[in-house]
Design an enzyme around this catalytic site. Structure first.
Site, mmCIF file in Angstrom:
data_model
loop_
_atom_site.group_PDB
_atom_site.id
_atom_site.type_symbol
_atom_site.label_atom_id
_atom_site.label_comp_id
_atom_site.label_asym_id
_atom_site.label_seq_id
_atom_site.Cartn_x
_atom_site.Cartn_y
_atom_site.Cartn_z
ATOM 1 N N MET A 228 -168.767 147.455 69.834
ATOM 2 C CA MET A 228 -168.767 146.202 70.588
ATOM 3 C C MET A 228 -168.577 145.040 69.623
ATOM 4 O O MET A 228 -169.280 144.919 68.628
ATOM 5 C CB MET A 228 -170.087 146.070 71.377
ATOM 6 C CG MET A 228 -170.245 144.762 72.112
ATOM 7 S SD MET A 228 -168.907 144.504 73.323
ATOM 8 C CE MET A 228 -168.781 142.719 73.268
ATOM 9 N N HIS B 211 -160.523 141.773 67.936
ATOM 10 C CA HIS B 211 -161.253 141.059 68.990
ATOM 11 C C HIS B 211 -161.847 139.737 68.495
ATOM 12 O O HIS B 211 -162.139 138.859 69.299
ATOM 13 C CB HIS B 211 -162.424 141.908 69.491
ATOM 14 C CG HIS B 211 -162.084 142.821 70.625
ATOM 15 N ND1 HIS B 211 -161.362 142.419 71.727
ATOM 16 C CD2 HIS B 211 -162.399 144.124 70.846
ATOM 17 C CE1 HIS B 211 -161.251 143.453 72.558
ATOM 18 N NE2 HIS B 211 -161.864 144.491 72.040
ATOM 19 N N GLU C 165 -161.961 146.257 66.689
ATOM 20 C CA GLU C 165 -163.046 145.266 66.833
ATOM 21 C C GLU C 165 -162.746 143.992 66.044
ATOM 22 O O GLU C 165 -163.089 142.892 66.472
ATOM 23 C CB GLU C 165 -164.379 145.861 66.382
ATOM 24 C CG GLU C 165 -164.813 147.101 67.152
ATOM 25 C CD GLU C 165 -164.813 146.918 68.655
ATOM 26 O OE1 GLU C 165 -165.120 145.817 69.138
ATOM 27 O OE2 GLU C 165 -164.484 147.883 69.368
ATOM 28 N N GLY D 67 -167.902 153.040 72.101
ATOM 29 C CA GLY D 67 -167.523 153.309 70.717
ATOM 30 C C GLY D 67 -167.968 152.200 69.784
ATOM 31 O O GLY D 67 -168.414 152.438 68.671
HETATM 32 ZN ZN LIG Z 1 -162.203 146.413 72.771
#
Ligand SMILES: [Zn+2]
Length: 969
Positions: free
Chosen positions: A345, A383, A380, A343
């Site tokens: 990165m 992250h 994301e 989906g």
């Molecule tokens: Zn992830």
């Protein structure tokens, strides 16, 4: 990485439901510190002697390199005697010849004398390698040429040095190399797109997580080896180059080529490095703290980038504030890549997305598309802290990245986008993984992973969803304030370093920063309430001990509640769906399972939430007052299932029928979920669970109504696939009759709240699927108007897929849709069309779709897995898809790696909904054949278990379902 995508198809699968990741059919259908202070105990303890000693003692025990010489290293993990500090990378991709030449200089620190350096390298042609000492560099002496050995089985190369490298000295390793741009979706690969004018253009893009940086440059490709990266990229003037950091300057080279130099990165893991050469355009904005955020897409899709910009600016501001840590880079780019395996990165500073996870087209993107895009951006961006700033030591703890990023979707969207009402959707995150986690073949959140395939398999629902669910449970237990302080402490303490499970638990139970701790051990700034919670926690539970029961042990507990007067007897066991207490294996499967469960409950006598920690197999609680009912797992915040023995379920069913609003909406959703789970474990009869749904006609909460409907639709699809015609007909009749009031009140316009719009999509889709005449008529009408307008008419986005699906049932409609599919520039629309095409009842049309998917031109290879998944859900396509996979396994393996998400989607998507003994036998034989060929995945066992469970379910419950329908219609 973002791998999961909710699929709006309903199916009876224990595998895909949890692991359908990418948004394919959008409905939803991815040690240490600075080298100098590296704390090496943990890493070094695995080596009893230095690698050289080991090698000298018994060289025979080592593998053989490609040139026939002995390769000096036999482990999959790299030795830790040489560690990287800094990489200088120069990359020159050629988008015409589709290859790249590159060179790198890695500055390394030697921690122990050694005669070789082992690095990862996969499918790269090493042209030469040389070494300079610090002195050589100082006096500009040329490097000494090194012998390079290659051991492809471990994706490693060894550089042999003529003289021993000395401990505590730094060296510079220079390597020149080249390779083709990869064909698939990993490493440094090519991606193509078509312009409005019909021209096909190529771009080059990276995707490294978990173990593919080694396909782009030789490196120490393990998350613990953090280093700084200085990247230079050569390109033609018609292209731009992007990387993790902003560009510092561009130099013009002879022949007109340009060379972009990027700022040196912060210290980071190799899997987060990214660079792209393309001709995309962007929109930009600046956050309140001055970070420049840009959204890139291919030029014709530029107009679909604006929503993502608004969302990412808002979310980046939110996270900086929530974590109390600035986003450390000066810029953040988000880019929509035309060919993308997962989906999205989270590469630091340059996040790559599948187009449908980033772009929003107001004309064709539905409300669930908007929810999806917002959620993936939130994931994301989280992250950038969880994963990038603080990284797990090794892939066994990938949940520290993925569980947190998934959990932060909930926290961030609740505050930044309350209108999306994401909170009420979160329990589905947990329900999805429970299907997998209640099978014996599940695995602990923190699990062993050695080979690249095993590492890839860790990117599953257990790491993502269960990780998020146990964090949510812990937050509910500790209080939001304490939990937030704990994670801020964790992030600050381990910034630019790596962490493991225990580090998190330690930070959460000692969440004071030095500046605000007191002698009592509590944070001075804690409110009284929080201190009490902590005191409660410390007296009763060791956090680490408690959380070990959730992360090191697989499965989910069942709490059995029995009320006798004012006394509540609690008992915990391991919940196993498909295995009932009477089955001979039940006892063995229970052995040694015990959780520390923070249970919550409410009763008829007050609104208070009561709390207790169930650490033993059985326990007793005393109620202070007499009550009519008791409901456990308040707001479904806990990761456990509850069964009420005796009169418990009857009391709750009566309550729902009399006044369901006395229970909270999320409690109602939880009751529906648990009741049907208990049916599959043989603890509750199906008619009792179905009786529980009878109150739904009066249900005021849309998520609760949809949950009940989901189960009924799931049963419908199952009996329809098995061609059990009497039950299929009766269930259809029941659904249309029972939900008629809600179906009839739906309008065919985009209006109302997010949940109003979700209800419209779901209910109308079901009604049309069941051939409900008014639904078919309206959809046909809209489809004809759309065709007559040559695809220019704007159909309301929430019903777009329904209209296309009805239109796809005629040959002319299907052909027209396929033409529009090719022309459309909206990924959201393409997903809807592809889904519609896959619902055709004509097998030759379905076969044509598969052929187009294999060819990869009209239907991109990135969409093949979702396509096979959708076709397998179509009763007319299930056998076709399965036969295709069996017959074309080796062709598929050329397109996707064995453990990759698309491959796992294909194999489980085409099998796990099966429910007959013959099908089980066939799948088993095929898996045995694959195993004999050397292709084994852990998910095979899960699939077999899921099919067995479906068989048992039907055997046991079909007569009950048949009978219940007869008395209900
Ligand atoms: Zn992830």
């Amino acid at each position: 990485m973002f791998i999961f995508r909710k699929i709006d198809l309903v199916f009876h699968s224990s595998v895909m439901a949890n692991s359908c990741r990418k948004l394919v059919f959008n409905i939803y259908i991815g040690f240490y510190c600075s080298a100098v202070i590296m704390p090496q105990k943990g890493i070094c303890s695995q080596f009893t002697s230095s690698p050289i000693d080991e090698f000298n003692k018994d060289p025979e025990a080592f593998p053989v390199a490609t040139n026939g010489e002995i390769f000096p290293w036999h482990e999959l993990r790299l030795p830790t005697v040489v560690i990287p500090l800094h990489y200088d990378l120069l990359i020159h991709p050629n988008l015409t010849s589709l290859d790249f030449v590159a060179s790198e200089k890695i500055e390394v620190l030697v921690r122990d004398d050694t005669q070789f350096i082992v690095l990862h390298s996969k499918d790269l042609e090493i042209i030469n390698a040389s070494l300079q000492s610090e002195e050589d560099v100082r006096y500009r002496k040329p490097g000494e040429r090194l012998t390079v050995l290659s051991y492809p089985a471990h994706q490693q190369i060894a550089l042999l040095v003529p003289e021993k490298l000395r401990a505590d000295l730094r060296y510079s390793v220079a390597i020149d190399f080249q390779a083709k741009l990869a064909d698939g979706f990993e490493g440094f690969y090519k991606s193509t797109y078509r312009t409005l004018g019909g021209e096909t253009r190529t771009i080059a893009v990276t995707d490294f997580e978990p173990t593919e940086a080694r396909m782009a440059f030789p490196c120490f490709d393990e998350p613990l080896f953090k280093a700084n990266f200085s990247i230079k990229i050569r390109r033609e003037s018609r292209h731009i180059a992007l990387s993790n950091m902003p560009k510092v300057k561009t130099i013009e080279l002879e022949g007109g080529l340009l060379e972009d130099h990027f700022e040196t990165t912060v210290k980071m893991s190799t899997y987060l490095v990214a660079y792209i050469v393309c001709d995309f355009t962007s929109v930009s904005g600046t956050t309140s703290s001055g970070v420049k955020v840009s959204i890139y897409a291919s030029p014709d899709k530029w107009s679909q980038t604006h929503y993502a910009l608004e969302a990412s600016l808002k979310l980046l501001d939110f996270y900086e504030n929530y974590f109390d840590i600035h986003y450390p880079l000066p810029k953040l780019d988000l880019i929509a890549i035309p060919d993308f395996a997962s989906g999205a990165m989270e590469n630091w500073g340059l996040i790559t997305y599948r187009e449908t996870s980033l772009l929003f087209d107001p004309k064709t993107s539905s409300t669930s598309d908007k929810l999806w895009v917002t959620k993936v951006i939130a994931h994301e961006l989280a992250h950038q802290w969880f994963g990038n700033l603080v990284t797990m030591e090794w892939w066994n703890d990938i949940w520290l990245n993925e569980g947190f990023a998934t959990y932060m979707e909930l926290i961030s969207l609740n505050i930044t986008y309350p209108e999306l009402q994401f909170d009420e959707n979160f329990s589905n995150t947990c329900f999805e993984v429970i299907k997998r986690d209640s099978l014996n073949s599940s695995h602990p959140i923190s699990n062993q992973a050695k080979t690249p395939t095993q590492i890839q398999e860790m990117f599953d629902a257990v790491s993502y969803n269960k990780g998020a669910c146990i964090l949510n449970m812990l937050k509910d237990f500790l209080s939001e304030e304490t939990f937030r302080k704990g994670i801020i402490h964790y992030l600050k303490k381990f910034s630019y370093r790596n962490a493991k499970n225990d580090d998190l638990w330690h930070s959460l139970s000692n969440n004071c920063l030095e500046s605000d701790s007191t002698s009592s051990g509590f944070c001075y700034s804690d409110s009284k309430k929080t201190s009490n919670t902590l005191a409660f926690l410390r007296e009763n539970v060791e956090l680490k001990e408690m959380m070990a029961t959730w992360t090191l042990q697989k499965g989910i507990p069942l709490v059995v509640v029995k009320r006798e007067g004012r006394s509540l007897r609690l008992e915990q066991e391991r919940f196993l769906s498909g295995v009932s207490k009477e089955d001979p294996e039940w006892g063995t499967l229970q052995e040694r399972y015990l959780w520390h469960i923070p249970v919550t409950y409410s009763t008829s006598s007050s609104n208070e939430i009561h709390r207790h920690i169930l650490k033993l197999k059985t326990d007793t609680l005393d109620l202070s007052e007499k009550t009519n009912w008791v409901k456990f797992n308040v707001d479904s915040n806990g990761y456990y299932i509850v069964h009420y023995e005796g009169q418990g379920w009857d009391e709750l069913i009566t309550l729902l029928n009399q006044n369901h609003t006395l229970l909270r909406p999320k409690d109602r959703i939880g009751l529906i979920h648990d009741a049907f789970q208990l049916v599959s474990a043989g603890r509750l009869t199906l008619d009792k669970a179905l009786d529980l749904t009878r109150y739904l006609q009066h249900e005021t909460s849309i998520p609760a109504l949809l949950k009940g409907l989901e189960y009924l639709e799931l049963f419908y699809r199952m009996v329809e696939r098995r061609n059990i015609s009497d039950v299929t007909e009766n269930l259809k009749h029941y659904l249309l009759q029972y939900f008629k009031p809600v179906i009839d009140t739906q309008s065919w316009v985009d209006e109302g709240s997010v949940w109003d719009r979700m209800l419209r999509s779901t209910v109308l889709k079901l009604a049309c699927y069941l051939n409900h005449a008014p639904c078919i008529q309206k959809a046909t009408e809209l489809f004809s108007q759309w065709m007559e307008s040559s695809g220019k008419l704007n159909i309301p986005t929430d019903v777009l897929k329904i209209v296309y699906s009805v239109g796809a049932q005629t040959t002319s409609g299907w052909n027209y849709l396929l033409e529009q599919y090719e022309l459309s520039l909206s990924g959201a629309e393409k997903n809807k069309i592809l889904y519609a095409l896959s619902t055709s009842r004509q097998q030759e049309k379905l076969m044509k779709l598969i052929e187009l998917g294999m060819e990869g031109k009209v239907i991109k290879t990135q969409d093949l897995a979702a396509l096979l998944f959708a076709i397998a859900r179509n009763p007319k396509g299930q056998q076709l898809a399965w036969n295709f996979v069996k017959e074309n396994w080796t062709h598929l393996l050329k397109k996707f790696e064995l453990g990759s998400f698309p491959m796992r989607t294909i194999v489980s998507g085409t099998t796990s909904h099966f429910s007959s003994k013959d099908e089980l036998r066939e799948v088993k034989l095929f898996f045995e054949y694959l195993k004999a060929q050397g292709s084994h995945l852990d998910i095979f066992q899960t699939i077999l278990e899921a099919i067995s469970k479906n068989i048992k379910w039907l055997e046991k419950n079909l007569p009950t379902l048949r009978k219940w329908l007869l008395i209900s219609i």
